[in-house]
Design a protein around this motif. Structure first.
Motif, short mmCIF file in Angstrom:
data_model
loop_
_atom_site.label_atom_id
_atom_site.label_comp_id
_atom_site.label_asym_id
_atom_site.label_seq_id
_atom_site.Cartn_x
_atom_site.Cartn_y
_atom_site.Cartn_z
N MET A 133 0.84 -1.21 0.00
CA MET A 133 0.00 0.00 0.00
C MET A 133 0.88 1.25 0.00
SD MET A 133 -3.17 -0.69 2.49
CE MET A 133 -4.29 -2.03 2.29
N GLN A 134 1.95 1.22 0.78
CA GLN A 134 2.84 2.39 0.82
C GLN A 134 3.43 2.66 -0.56
OE1 GLN A 134 5.30 0.96 4.02
NE2 GLN A 134 4.39 2.36 5.51
N LYS A 135 3.80 1.59 -1.22
CA LYS A 135 4.37 1.73 -2.56
C LYS A 135 3.32 2.34 -3.51
CE LYS A 135 6.71 -1.17 -5.71
NZ LYS A 135 6.33 -2.42 -6.29
N ALA A 136 2.08 1.89 -3.35
CA ALA A 136 1.00 2.39 -4.21
C ALA A 136 0.72 3.87 -3.94
CB ALA A 136 -0.25 1.55 -4.01
N VAL A 137 0.86 4.28 -2.69
CA VAL A 137 0.66 5.69 -2.34
C VAL A 137 1.70 6.53 -3.07
CG1 VAL A 137 0.78 7.41 -0.48
CG2 VAL A 137 -0.41 5.26 -0.08
N LYS A 148 3.82 10.45 -13.32
CA LYS A 148 4.13 9.36 -14.24
C LYS A 148 3.34 8.10 -13.92
CE LYS A 148 8.84 9.82 -15.81
NZ LYS A 148 10.03 9.68 -15.02
N SER A 149 3.15 7.81 -12.64
CA SER A 149 2.50 6.55 -12.27
C SER A 149 1.10 6.76 -11.68
CB SER A 149 3.38 5.79 -11.27
OG SER A 149 3.84 6.67 -10.26
N PHE A 150 0.63 7.99 -11.65
CA PHE A 150 -0.71 8.28 -11.12
C PHE A 150 -1.78 7.53 -11.91
CE2 PHE A 150 -4.63 10.72 -11.57
CZ PHE A 150 -5.02 10.80 -10.24
#
Ligand code: MLT
Length: 387
Positions: A48-52, A59-61
């Motif tokens: 989840m932290q990585k996804a935040v 770029k990754s939004f």
């Protein structure tokens, strides 16, 4: 103007009623609602932290996701089923925000003039949802004689929607494969659809017991399965569930998968990307291993509750393949009388059995989802009171 069916509901939902009654008891030992207390698994938190971080970079939004869930999570759900020996196509698994919500929402795809068959006692949301819809409800009796596992009976044949909850909430009873096969055969013979609630599947310890209705031959022709990471992986606050609608399930010439997909496209905007990445991490070997440590913790609590009740000579069941213990109220008290008695004399908040249906009157449910310390304190208080 209003939906008059709401007048058939009780004033407040069972768990809201309990909260209301105990709101001033700040130090009460809460063994009522089945809400988890162990934290999310480290791999889930990390994902989840990585996804935040991804969401914080142009770029990754990601904006809107798919209403049915991201393909990576649908594949992970299918992988989980594959471990159970069940083969699914990715588009048979739908990601949702709660098994409880989907079990109510799914009624959108059935006609209003359906009759439904609901076990009693059982999770009260089934009844409430069907009352709201104005469906005619038939009840099937669960009691100590049938091990709280009612079996099919032609007298219910008018009901085309059948709810099954296994492991059962509140009694902890689990259908065997042979028993589920009888339900599957019955549903096929009567052109009915089983809504199978598998929210507590991960608590099944006995290797011979089924954890999915799709482990039963023929089930893909007659069942929809609902499950969730709420109790499985501590997602009660985070939210994530999955609903499996097989392509083979066809009624009135229409695949129900198509209807559910259409319903979700209109009424559901999908689950947060961050949560779906966390859920994906749960479905890895490491995620399952870490989450199962929490399950073992709760089952140890359940064992302690069961052993205490045994010593005190209190009749009970459950707690072996489910996180709930279902007990007989002392001295022939009603469920709510016992609720008041227990709260006043032991500081324990439980759930009155009558809240799960008429057959639950005189019974009581204790949840094992608390901390070890609180469960030990509760059992000490109970022992002192009963002895
Ligand atoms: C229960 O206590 O029966 C459950 O926590 C309720 C739920 O899952 O919604």
């Amino acid at each position: 103007m209003i939906n008059k069916n709401f007048q058939k509901l009780s004033d407040s939902y069972l768990f809201t009623e309990i909260l209301k009654k105990t709101k001033d008891k700040k130090d009460a030992i809460r063994m009522g609602i089945g809400d988890v207390t162990r934290p999310l698994a480290p791999v889930v938190v990390e994902a989840m932290q990585k996804a935040v971080v991804e969401m914080g970079s142009a770029k990754s939004f990601r904006g809107y996701g798919l209403e049915q869930g991201y393909p990576f999570l649908r594949q992970a759900v299918c992988g989980y089923y594959a471990r159970k020996g069940v083969e699914l196509k990715d588009d048979e698994a739908f990601i949702g925000d709660g098994a409880g919500s989907d079990i109510g929402n799914v009624l959108d795809i059935f006609s209003r003039d359906n009759s439904v068959l609901i076990p009693d006692p059982v999770y009260p949301a089934y009844v409430d949802n069907n009352l709201m819809m104005g469906h005619e409800i038939f009840y099937m009796n669960g009691n100590a004689d049938n091990g709280f596992l009612p079996m099919p009976d032609q007298s219910f044949s008018k009901a085309k929607i059948i709810y099954i909850c296994s492991p059962n909430n509140p009694t902890g009873a689990v259908y065997s494969a042979d028993q589920l096969k009888l339900w599957v055969d019955y549903a096929i013979a009567n052109d009915a659809v089983i809504l199978f609630d598998a929210a507590y599947e991960i608590f099944v310890q006995d290797k011979d017991l089924p954890t999915s209705i799709f482990q039963i031959e023929g089930a893909k022709k007659c069942a929809i399965e609902f499950s969730s990471l709420s109790k499985t992986a501590g997602f009660t606050g985070t939210r994530c569930s999955y609903t499996v609608v097989p392509h083979e399930l066809i009624r009135d010439g229409t695949p129900l998968n198509k209807l559910w997909k259409r319903r979700q496209e209109t009424k559901f905007n999908g689950l947060a990307y961050i949560v779906q990445r966390g859920a994906e991490a749960f479905f890895t070997d490491e995620g399952i291993k870490q989450s199962k440590e929490n399950i073992a913790y709760y089952m140890q609590n359940a064992k302690h509750i069961s052993e205490t009740l045994q010593k005190l000579g209190i009749w009970h069941t459950g707690g072996k393949n489910a996180p709930y213990i279902w007990l007989k109220c002392l001295d022939d008290m009603t469920s709510w009388e016992f609720f008041d008695y227990l709260l006043a004399n032991t500081n324990i908040v439980g759930t009155p059995g009558s809240g799960f249906g008429a057959n639950g009157e005189g019974f009581f449910r204790l949840s094992s989802f608390g901390s070890k310390e609180s469960v030990c304190a509760a059992m000490e208080n109970l022992t002192r009171e009963v002895n």
